[in-house]
Design a protein around this motif. Sequence first.
Motif, mmCIF file in Angstrom:
data_model
loop_
_atom_site.group_PDB
_atom_site.id
_atom_site.type_symbol
_atom_site.label_atom_id
_atom_site.label_comp_id
_atom_site.label_asym_id
_atom_site.label_seq_id
_atom_site.Cartn_x
_atom_site.Cartn_y
_atom_site.Cartn_z
ATOM 1 N N GLY A 55 -8.914 17.677 -9.228
ATOM 2 C CA GLY A 55 -8.758 19.037 -8.708
ATOM 3 C C GLY A 55 -9.711 20.084 -9.244
ATOM 4 N N ILE A 56 -10.502 19.767 -10.248
ATOM 5 C CA ILE A 56 -11.470 20.736 -10.780
ATOM 6 C C ILE A 56 -12.845 20.081 -10.757
ATOM 7 C CG2 ILE A 56 -12.208 22.123 -12.748
ATOM 8 C CD1 ILE A 56 -9.303 22.369 -13.596
ATOM 9 N N SER A 57 -13.712 20.585 -9.901
ATOM 10 C CA SER A 57 -15.048 20.038 -9.754
ATOM 11 C C SER A 57 -15.800 20.078 -11.080
ATOM 12 C CB SER A 57 -15.806 20.849 -8.697
ATOM 13 O OG SER A 57 -17.098 20.344 -8.538
ATOM 14 N N GLY A 58 -16.427 18.967 -11.425
ATOM 15 C CA GLY A 58 -17.219 18.908 -12.642
ATOM 16 C C GLY A 58 -16.422 18.568 -13.883
ATOM 17 N N ARG A 59 -15.148 18.274 -13.729
ATOM 18 C CA ARG A 59 -14.304 17.916 -14.869
ATOM 19 C C ARG A 59 -13.954 16.443 -14.765
ATOM 20 N NH1 ARG A 59 -8.000 19.605 -15.324
ATOM 21 N NH2 ARG A 59 -7.958 18.494 -13.347
ATOM 22 N N ARG A 60 -13.692 15.831 -15.921
ATOM 23 C CA ARG A 60 -13.061 14.519 -15.957
ATOM 24 C C ARG A 60 -11.748 14.726 -16.712
ATOM 25 N NH1 ARG A 60 -16.396 14.508 -12.941
ATOM 26 N NH2 ARG A 60 -17.989 12.975 -12.482
ATOM 27 N N TYR A 61 -10.676 14.246 -16.097
ATOM 28 C CA TYR A 61 -9.339 14.424 -16.649
ATOM 29 C C TYR A 61 -8.778 13.061 -17.019
ATOM 30 C CZ TYR A 61 -4.371 15.656 -16.737
ATOM 31 O OH TYR A 61 -3.065 15.834 -17.100
ATOM 32 N N PHE A 62 -8.217 12.972 -18.206
ATOM 33 C CA PHE A 62 -7.635 11.732 -18.701
ATOM 34 C C PHE A 62 -6.208 12.014 -19.152
ATOM 35 C CE2 PHE A 62 -12.159 11.697 -19.378
ATOM 36 C CZ PHE A 62 -12.560 10.437 -18.946
ATOM 37 N N GLN A 63 -5.324 11.070 -18.898
ATOM 38 C CA GLN A 63 -3.960 11.240 -19.352
ATOM 39 C C GLN A 63 -3.464 9.974 -20.023
ATOM 40 O OE1 GLN A 63 -1.877 12.278 -15.744
ATOM 41 N NE2 GLN A 63 -1.176 10.195 -15.421
ATOM 42 N N LYS A 64 -2.484 10.169 -20.868
ATOM 43 C CA LYS A 64 -1.896 9.064 -21.613
ATOM 44 C C LYS A 64 -0.390 9.280 -21.584
ATOM 45 C CE LYS A 64 -2.680 6.832 -26.069
ATOM 46 N NZ LYS A 64 -3.422 6.974 -27.337
ATOM 47 N N GLY A 65 0.352 8.220 -21.426
ATOM 48 C CA GLY A 65 1.806 8.356 -21.408
ATOM 49 C C GLY A 65 2.398 8.117 -20.042
ATOM 50 N N HIS B 68 -3.110 14.711 -22.660
ATOM 51 C CA HIS B 68 -4.169 14.773 -21.661
ATOM 52 C C HIS B 68 -5.416 15.402 -22.268
ATOM 53 C CE1 HIS B 68 -2.044 18.646 -20.995
ATOM 54 N NE2 HIS B 68 -3.255 19.103 -20.806
ATOM 55 N N VAL B 69 -6.559 14.989 -21.718
ATOM 56 C CA VAL B 69 -7.862 15.440 -22.204
ATOM 57 C C VAL B 69 -8.677 15.900 -21.006
ATOM 58 C CG1 VAL B 69 -10.011 14.701 -23.322
ATOM 59 C CG2 VAL B 69 -7.824 13.804 -24.145
ATOM 60 N N HIS B 70 -9.317 17.059 -21.165
ATOM 61 C CA HIS B 70 -10.242 17.575 -20.161
ATOM 62 C C HIS B 70 -11.647 17.457 -20.741
ATOM 63 C CE1 HIS B 70 -7.003 19.808 -17.977
ATOM 64 N NE2 HIS B 70 -6.454 19.790 -19.181
ATOM 65 N N VAL B 71 -12.564 16.878 -19.989
ATOM 66 C CA VAL B 71 -13.957 16.757 -20.427
ATOM 67 C C VAL B 71 -14.818 17.495 -19.407
ATOM 68 C CG1 VAL B 71 -15.852 15.181 -20.958
ATOM 69 C CG2 VAL B 71 -13.496 14.511 -21.495
ATOM 70 N N PHE B 72 -15.661 18.403 -19.911
ATOM 71 C CA PHE B 72 -16.557 19.178 -19.063
ATOM 72 C C PHE B 72 -17.989 19.013 -19.554
ATOM 73 C CE2 PHE B 72 -12.537 21.498 -18.819
ATOM 74 C CZ PHE B 72 -12.398 21.671 -17.454
ATOM 75 N N GLN B 73 -18.914 19.183 -18.652
ATOM 76 C CA GLN B 73 -20.331 19.218 -19.001
ATOM 77 C C GLN B 73 -20.583 20.498 -19.794
ATOM 78 O OE1 GLN B 73 -22.213 16.594 -17.882
ATOM 79 N NE2 GLN B 73 -23.927 17.296 -19.109
ATOM 80 N N VAL B 74 -21.450 20.430 -20.786
ATOM 81 C CA VAL B 74 -21.818 21.618 -21.552
ATOM 82 C C VAL B 74 -22.243 22.722 -20.593
ATOM 83 C CG1 VAL B 74 -23.487 22.554 -23.213
ATOM 84 C CG2 VAL B 74 -22.499 20.290 -23.577
ATOM 85 N N GLY B 75 -21.734 23.926 -20.812
ATOM 86 C CA GLY B 75 -22.085 25.067 -19.983
ATOM 87 C C GLY B 75 -21.158 25.304 -18.804
ATOM 88 N N SER B 76 -20.176 24.454 -18.623
ATOM 89 C CA SER B 76 -19.236 24.629 -17.509
ATOM 90 C C SER B 76 -18.456 25.934 -17.676
ATOM 91 C CB SER B 76 -18.246 23.458 -17.461
ATOM 92 O OG SER B 76 -17.182 23.759 -16.579
ATOM 93 N N PRO B 77 -18.269 26.677 -16.588
ATOM 94 C CA PRO B 77 -17.496 27.917 -16.674
ATOM 95 C C PRO B 77 -16.007 27.662 -16.950
ATOM 96 C CG PRO B 77 -18.031 27.416 -14.390
ATOM 97 C CD PRO B 77 -18.785 26.434 -15.239
ATOM 98 N N HIS B 78 -15.567 26.444 -16.789
ATOM 99 C CA HIS B 78 -14.154 26.126 -17.020
ATOM 100 C C HIS B 78 -13.821 25.974 -18.501
ATOM 101 C CE1 HIS B 78 -13.431 25.615 -12.765
ATOM 102 N NE2 HIS B 78 -14.470 24.814 -12.694
ATOM 103 N N ILE B 79 -14.821 25.788 -19.337
ATOM 104 C CA ILE B 79 -14.564 25.568 -20.764
ATOM 105 C C ILE B 79 -13.888 26.789 -21.377
ATOM 106 C CG2 ILE B 79 -15.637 25.196 -23.021
ATOM 107 C CD1 ILE B 79 -17.796 23.536 -21.531
ATOM 108 N N GLU B 80 -14.457 27.968 -21.178
ATOM 109 C CA GLU B 80 -13.886 29.183 -21.769
ATOM 110 C C GLU B 80 -12.445 29.381 -21.311
ATOM 111 O OE1 GLU B 80 -15.183 33.740 -22.507
ATOM 112 O OE2 GLU B 80 -15.098 33.126 -20.393
#
Length: 119
Positions: free
Chosen positions: A21-31, A38-50
């Motif tokens: 659901g969020i372009s440019g993100r990789r989402y991982f879940q456990k459980g 859950h873990v969100h991984v973004f490319q450096v500089g993504s506006p979603h990080i902040e």
Amino acid sequence: MLDLWDGQLRDIGYESMGENGISGRRYFQKGRDNRTYHVHVFQVGSPHIERHLAFRDYLRTHPIEAREYGDFKQKLAQEFPYDIGSYIQGKESLVKDIEQRALEWYRDNSKLRRTTQEE
């Protein structure tokens, strides 16, 4: 580049959910269905990080709001145990409200940290 995390996180028990659901993100879940982690991984500089860091840090420093948010999510999880779409839609308005306060708080605190460091 983001897909390089798939194997490493899978090796420690996380399931890759792609962008989820969020372009440019990789989402991982456990459980599994409980999604205990859950873990969100973004490319450096993504506006979603902040936005994500502000939300996290705001709730860490505002325990009453964090508890209310957690209680509300628990209520939704009980109401929609097998309907993740309704669960997400149910919390959307509250998340946006908290996010707005969090971003303002985060940016104000970032300015304060920079000013303090310059002195």
